[in-house]
Each structure stands twice: as C-alpha cells, then as structure tokens.
Design an enzyme around this catalytic site. Structure first.
Site, PDB file in Angstrom:
ATOM      1  CG  HIS A 151      38.782  11.475 -46.619  1.00 27.51           C
ATOM      2  ND1 HIS A 151      39.204  10.042 -46.867  1.00 27.51           N
ATOM      3  CD2 HIS A 151      40.209  12.280 -45.563  1.00 27.51           C
ATOM      4  CE1 HIS A 151      40.625  10.640 -46.275  1.00 27.51           C
ATOM      5  NE2 HIS A 151      40.596  11.248 -45.304  1.00 27.51           N
TER       6      HIS A 151
ATOM      7  CB  CYS B  28      42.281  13.203 -47.310  1.00 33.88           C
ATOM      8  SG  CYS B  28      43.848  12.807 -46.618  1.00 33.88           S
TER       9      CYS B  28
ATOM     10  CG  ASN C 146      42.783   9.136 -44.589  1.00 37.23           C
ATOM     11  OD1 ASN C 146      42.679   8.952 -45.182  1.00 37.23           O
ATOM     12  ND2 ASN C 146      43.014   9.889 -43.263  1.00 37.23           N
TER      13      ASN C 146
HETATM   14  O1  UT7 Z   1      42.971  12.160 -43.639  1.00 36.15           O
HETATM   15  C1  UT7 Z   1      43.365  13.996 -43.337  1.00 36.15           C
HETATM   16  C2  UT7 Z   1      43.358  14.395 -42.180  1.00 36.15           C
HETATM   17  N1  UT7 Z   1      43.387  13.518 -41.439  1.00 36.15           N
HETATM   18  C3  UT7 Z   1      42.810  13.765 -39.609  1.00 36.15           C
HETATM   19  O2  UT7 Z   1      41.805  13.969 -40.315  1.00 36.15           O
HETATM   20  C4  UT7 Z   1      43.283  12.857 -38.470  1.00 36.15           C
HETATM   21  C5  UT7 Z   1      42.686  13.557 -37.687  1.00 36.15           C
HETATM   22  N2  UT7 Z   1      43.233  13.233 -36.596  1.00 36.15           N
HETATM   23  C6  UT7 Z   1      42.822  11.978 -35.585  1.00 36.15           C
HETATM   24  O3  UT7 Z   1      42.387  11.586 -36.481  1.00 36.15           O
HETATM   25  C7  UT7 Z   1      43.369  11.615 -34.132  1.00 36.15           C
HETATM   26  O4  UT7 Z   1      43.954  12.884 -34.049  1.00 36.15           O
HETATM   27  C8  UT7 Z   1      43.807  10.412 -33.796  1.00 36.15           C
HETATM   28  C9  UT7 Z   1      44.111   9.509 -34.222  1.00 36.15           C
HETATM   29  C10 UT7 Z   1      45.330  11.042 -34.937  1.00 36.15           C
HETATM   30  C11 UT7 Z   1      45.047  11.374 -32.484  1.00 36.15           C
HETATM   31  O5  UT7 Z   1      44.137  10.970 -31.288  1.00 36.15           O
HETATM   32  P1  UT7 Z   1      43.446  12.442 -30.448  1.00 36.15           P
HETATM   33  O6  UT7 Z   1      42.368  11.456 -29.539  1.00 36.15           O
HETATM   34  O7  UT7 Z   1      43.288  12.985 -31.264  1.00 36.15           O
HETATM   35  O8  UT7 Z   1      44.986  11.953 -29.265  1.00 36.15           O
HETATM   36  P2  UT7 Z   1      45.949  12.703 -29.345  1.00 36.15           P
HETATM   37  O9  UT7 Z   1      46.581  13.410 -30.829  1.00 36.15           O
HETATM   38  O10 UT7 Z   1      46.016  14.152 -28.654  1.00 36.15           O
HETATM   39  O11 UT7 Z   1      47.272  11.492 -28.109  1.00 36.15           O
HETATM   40  C12 UT7 Z   1      45.840  11.852 -26.611  1.00 36.15           C
HETATM   41  C13 UT7 Z   1      47.858  11.127 -26.550  1.00 36.15           C
HETATM   42  C14 UT7 Z   1      48.752  11.357 -26.908  1.00 36.15           C
HETATM   43  O12 UT7 Z   1      49.455  10.972 -25.449  1.00 36.15           O
HETATM   44  P3  UT7 Z   1      49.225  12.103 -23.466  1.00 36.15           P
HETATM   45  O13 UT7 Z   1      50.382  13.167 -24.486  1.00 36.15           O
HETATM   46  O14 UT7 Z   1      48.095  11.958 -23.731  1.00 36.15           O
HETATM   47  O15 UT7 Z   1      50.425  11.093 -22.764  1.00 36.15           O
HETATM   48  C15 UT7 Z   1      49.078  11.138 -27.517  1.00 36.15           C
HETATM   49  O16 UT7 Z   1      51.105  10.715 -27.617  1.00 36.15           O
HETATM   50  O17 UT7 Z   1      47.671   8.706 -26.584  1.00 36.15           O
HETATM   51  C16 UT7 Z   1      48.842   9.070 -27.283  1.00 36.15           C
HETATM   52  N3  UT7 Z   1      48.902   8.293 -29.022  1.00 36.15           N
HETATM   53  C17 UT7 Z   1      48.834   7.681 -29.064  1.00 36.15           C
HETATM   54  N4  UT7 Z   1      49.398   6.408 -28.061  1.00 36.15           N
HETATM   55  C18 UT7 Z   1      48.817   5.153 -28.214  1.00 36.15           C
HETATM   56  C19 UT7 Z   1      48.812   9.009 -29.894  1.00 36.15           C
HETATM   57  N5  UT7 Z   1      49.207   8.321 -30.897  1.00 36.15           N
HETATM   58  C20 UT7 Z   1      48.886   6.970 -29.825  1.00 36.15           C
HETATM   59  C21 UT7 Z   1      48.727   6.036 -30.616  1.00 36.15           C
HETATM   60  N6  UT7 Z   1      47.910   4.960 -29.632  1.00 36.15           N
HETATM   61  N7  UT7 Z   1      49.083   5.453 -31.607  1.00 36.15           N
END
Ligand code: UT7
Length: 333
Positions: free
Chosen positions: A255, A114, A285
């Site tokens: 970004h 990125c 993204n």
């Molecule tokens: O471009 C290069 C760099 N990339 C980035 O900067 C991306 C950085 N990361 C993110 O944008 C975020 O971490 C995500 C959008 C990918 C995820 O959001 P989050 O707030 O960090 O969620 P998490 O991974 O901590 O997951 C929270 C919950 C989990 O469920 P439990 O364990 O709490 O029951 C996940 O399984 O959300 C669940 N989850 C989803 N639920 C519905 C993860 N993805 C999804 C989804 N839909 N798509």
C-alpha cells in the site's frame, strides 16, 4: 474444484495534479518537508462533477477490456471505498454496474479503508472457489479529496484520488490460482485513523449534513509505527505459511502510504529495490485504490508478465490489514 485467477488490471487517474508547491500555499508546509517525510511529490484530484463511481467505472472498463471476458459474463462487482458517491446508499458498486451497462450482477461496497482491495480480492476468491460466482470485477476507487480537510497539514498532504480494478475469474488450472490471502482487523486502534463525525455513532445528529462532517482525522506518527510493524509481520506470515521466501516474489506491491513506511518494510523483508513497486511520489495515498493503481503502473510499463508472482501488502483505518500471494494469470486465447 474451481480456483480464482487474477486475469487483468486497469486504473484511472484524474487529470488534475495537486503539487506539493500548491499545497504549500494552502497550509504551512513545504515541498522539502513533504518529500522528506513521505516521498510524495504530487497527487491527483478528481473534478467537482467526477464522482468515485466515475473513477471506478473508468478503471473497470480498462480491466474488462484487457481480461478477454465479456461484460455480460461478470456476475459480481465489489467496490472497496471509503469515499462512496452517497452516504449509506445506493452503493458505489451498483452505480458503477449501471454506468458500465451491466444488469443483474450482484453488486456491493466494502469498507476496509486502505486494505479494501485485498479484502475485495479475498471476497472474489471465496465466491469463485465456492462455485457461487465465476467472474468477479473488483474495484478500489476513492475520491479522498471529498473527505480531506485542506486546512489540516497532517493529512491533506498525503491523500489523492484515483481508481484501480481487476477481473478475477474461475479456472481449473491450479498454476493460475491466487495462492493465499490473509486479512485481519483490530478495532482497538480505531481512533488512529477515522472519520469521527457524521455517522450514527457520532455526537452530531445531522448524519453528515454539515460540511466537513466526514473529514478524515489521523494520529500520523502512531499510525506510522503500527503500519511498519503490521505490514512486516503480515508478509512474513503469508510467506512462511506457503513455504515461500522474498526471493520468490517478482513484484512486491505494498500500500502506497508513505515512502518511509515502504522502505522500512522492504528492508525488514530484505526486498531488493527492483522488487518493490513505488507510485507514492506521483499519486500519494489513494487508500483502497493504491494497490491496483500500482499494479497497473507495472502492467502499463510492460513489466508484468504472465505467471509472475505478486505479493500485495496493505494496512489501513479500522485498523485493517491484509496480504495476498497472486500470480498474474491473463487469459490466453
Ligand atoms: O494509509 C493508511 C495509513 N496511513 C499511514 O500509514 C500514514 C502514517 N503516517 C505518516 O505517514 C506520517 O506520520 C506523517 C507523514 C503523517 C507525519 O510524519 P511524521 O514524521 O510522523 O511527523 P510528526 O507527525 O511526528 O510531526 C513532526 C513535526 C511536528 O512538528 P513539531 O511538533 O516537531 O514542531 C508536526 O507539527 O512535523 C510537523 N508537521 C509538518 N510540518 C510541515 C506535521 N505535518 C507537517 C507538514 N508540513 N505537512
């Protein structure tokens, strides 16, 4: 001494839209979750027969048309991509070069995820300031749909396809010059965001032959935290090094990974809402294409004026990061 000026911007977005609703039929997710956690509403997906080089070529044509510089005067093409047309070779930059009808210009790809566009900008600046090149076409182009696992809800909701391009050319006028670019990398964090299979370092011996071997994998939450920290630090350093403050910036172009990351960084830097460029809702993204696509949006809205100072800030797999202080310097005839 020659300086490097940011002359023009162009972008291309594929026609097909993939909405959050549609994704909700593919993996267990919802429009509400994606909107709340990422700010993304939809992303573009390239057609099956539309390759990264096609996206890049279309963006480059626009940037060239707006630059006042003839195609034959372009002496280098740098394409930032993690989704090249072909694994290893030929480079996507050489394919774009041929599709544009350009002969004999230096052409190569770079891999900085990125942060790719900021890295490409720094390469263009260095070549121009050293006197080795005069007019450099830089491109960030991605067909991320080709390396996305649409059964993994942690990644497939984030990524989209698109391309952006800029013409950077030599100038004697210091007021037009790109002020500064910082870039860095830390391989200690490589496992946060990677395509673990398919290369010479992978356990597979098929070198990308099997379906899915190049899919991206991400530790989203850890990446999120490092992204906020790194992006904020990066901007503070480049502003301080150049005796500038956030108030000197007209367009802050981060970004476009996640609205929550952008807001956290913008707040930490005390950026006003009208300074922060946002396209994440409609494109998601697009990795190396995200910053030039965002600049192009400002340009096409008629809001990017000659002399206005942009601050670019990127972060991505590697890990890599980079920031740049760039006045918009269209060529005046
Ligand atoms: O471009 C290069 C760099 N990339 C980035 O900067 C991306 C950085 N990361 C993110 O944008 C975020 O971490 C995500 C959008 C990918 C995820 O959001 P989050 O707030 O960090 O969620 P998490 O991974 O901590 O997951 C929270 C919950 C989990 O469920 P439990 O364990 O709490 O029951 C996940 O399984 O959300 C669940 N989850 C989803 N639920 C519905 C993860 N993805 C999804 C989804 N839909 N798509």
């Amino acid at each position: 001494m020659a300086y490097a000026a940011f002359r023009s911007i162009g972008a291309y977005t594929p026609e097909k839209i993939l909405s959050n609703e549609e994704l909700s039929t593919m993996v267990e997710t919802s429009d509400e979750w994606i909107t709340k956690r990422t700010g993304i509403k939809e992303r573009r997906i390239a057609a099956e027969n539309e390759f990264t080089s096609d996206l890049g070529m279309k963006a480059a044509r626009k940037a060239l048309d707006r630059s006042g510089i003839a195609l034959s005067d372009i002496d280098m093409i740098v394409c930032a991509t993690i989704s090249p047309d072909y694994f290893c070779m030929p480079s996507t930059a050489t394919i774009i070069s041929t599709k544009l009808g350009l002969k004999n210009a230096t052409a190569f790809d770079i891999s900085a995820a990125c942060t790719g566009f900021v890295y490409a900008l720094s390469i263009a600046k260095a070549f121009i300031e050293s006197g080795m090149k005069k007019n450099v076409l830089i491109i960030g182009a991605e067909k991320l749909s080709a390396i996305t696992d649409y059964s993994d809800r942690g990644t497939c909701i984030l990524f989209g396809d698109g391309a952006g391009s800029a013409v950077i050319s030599a100038t004697e006028d210091k007021n037009e010059a790109i002020i500064d670019i910082h870039t860095g990398a830390d391989g200690e964090y490589a496992d946060l965001l990677m395509t673990p299979n398919g290369g010479s370092g992978s356990a597979h011996d098929s070198l990308g032959a099997e379906a899915g071997s190049c899919f991206m994998q991400m530790k989203g939450n850890e990446t999120f935290k490092v992204a906020v920290r790194t992006l904020t630090k990066d901007v503070k350093e480049i502003l301080a090094d150049n005796n500038l403050t956030g108030e000197d910036i007209v367009h802050f172009v981060p970004h476009q990974a996640n609205l929550r990351i952008i807001k956290a960084v913008g707040d930490a830097l005390k950026m006003k809402e009208e300074q922060v460029v946002l396209t994440v809702a409609k494109y998601g993204n697009t990795s190396g294409a995200s910053i030039p696509m965002a600049i192009n949006d400002v340009y096409e809205a008629g809001d990017l004026k000659a002399g206005e100072l942009m601050l670019l800030d990127a972060f991505g797999g590697g890990l890599t990061w980079g920031s740049a202080l760039v006045p918009f310097s269209p060529k005046v005839s």
